[in-house]
Structure formats: C-alpha cells, structure tokens
Scaffold this active site. Structure first.
Site, mmCIF file in Angstrom:
data_model
loop_
_atom_site.group_PDB
_atom_site.id
_atom_site.type_symbol
_atom_site.label_atom_id
_atom_site.label_comp_id
_atom_site.label_asym_id
_atom_site.label_seq_id
_atom_site.Cartn_x
_atom_site.Cartn_y
_atom_site.Cartn_z
ATOM 1 N N CYS A 58 2.366 -3.557 1.837
ATOM 2 C CA CYS A 58 3.581 -4.084 1.206
ATOM 3 C C CYS A 58 4.074 -3.161 0.095
ATOM 4 O O CYS A 58 3.309 -2.402 -0.495
ATOM 5 C CB CYS A 58 3.302 -5.465 0.620
ATOM 6 S SG CYS A 58 2.803 -6.700 1.827
ATOM 7 N N GLU A 60 4.950 -3.835 -2.954
ATOM 8 C CA GLU A 60 4.341 -4.085 -4.249
ATOM 9 C C GLU A 60 3.004 -3.365 -4.388
ATOM 10 O O GLU A 60 2.705 -2.788 -5.436
ATOM 11 C CB GLU A 60 4.131 -5.596 -4.462
ATOM 12 C CG GLU A 60 5.412 -6.393 -4.452
ATOM 13 C CD GLU A 60 5.845 -6.895 -3.073
ATOM 14 O OE1 GLU A 60 6.606 -7.876 -3.016
ATOM 15 O OE2 GLU A 60 5.425 -6.302 -2.038
#
Length: 137
Positions: A58, A60
């Site tokens: 991801c 993040e």
C-alpha cells in the site's frame, strides 16, 4: 476545491504526484500517500500491486518505508489521495504499521474533487498492538 487546511496542501500535492505513479493494474485503485515526519520532511509513496496479490504494498507503507530508510522515526500526519468518490482511510495493515512510529498520527484522506476526511490514528485503530504489547514476553 479542497477542504484541507492550506498547510496540508503541499502534502496533498506530494500524495497526488505519487498516486500518478501507482502500479494498480489489478484493482484499478491507485493511491498516493504523503507522510510528514516530526522534523518536517515529507515522504511520498504509491501502491505497488503484484499479480501475486499478497505481495503488493500500500501507498502508506511505501511512504513509511521510504521515511524509515531516510532515518525518520516520528511522524505527525499523513495525507492519502485516491480516485474514489469518498475519502478512503488506510487499511488495517497500514494502520498497524503506522502506529509503530506514530500513535498520535493525524490521518487525512482526500478525493479528486477535494472532499476530505480527518481521523486520528487512535480513532482508526483503538486497541493497537504496540511495542509495549511485547513487554511481558
């Protein structure tokens, strides 16, 4: 028009630029993230998918890994952008990864048309597994 405070617009720009480079051929869900360190440095990341789905990462966690590789250890906020109609918070794995370094993190999610949402990481992950959880091992 964005509903982010003006001081967060630079983070949104970093997240948008990272999202433009996302590798999301399977989900068609490109995401960008901009993670601000306690010292003011900003680290961008995008999601990177893989045909072997669990091998994807991801946005993040890409931003977090980049920041940690640069020596950052504390963070104050993250801005996440996607192409979705509603602001999208981090997934559970990202929440857990972020709490390791920033339990008081401010989390902002912004849509392409500027709609924004804000959460604290504590709201998103109310009972985290932290380094303190290992003290009795």
């Amino acid at each position: 028009m964005s509903t982010l405070p003006p001081e967060l617009e630079r983070l949104r720009a970093v997240a948008d630029a990272a999202r433009a480079n996302a590798w999301a051929p399977y989900s068609q869900f490109p995401v960008g993230a901009a993670l601000e360190a306690a010292d003011g440095r900003v680290f961008g990341g995008c999601n990177v998918e893989n045909a072997s789905y669990p091998a994807g990462t991801c946005a993040e966690r890409v931003a977090l890994g980049t920041a940690v590789a640069a020596g950052a250890r504390g963070f104050v906020r993250v801005v996440i952008t996607s192409t979705q109609h509603d602001p999208t918070p981090p997934c559970g794995i990202c929440r857990q990864a972020l709490v390791e370094f920033a339990p008081a993190l401010e989390v902002y999610a912004v849509t392409p048309d500027g709609r924004a949402a804000r959460w604290s990481l504590a709201e998103l992950l109310p009972a985290p597994f932290t380094p303190a959880s290992l003290e009795n091992v």
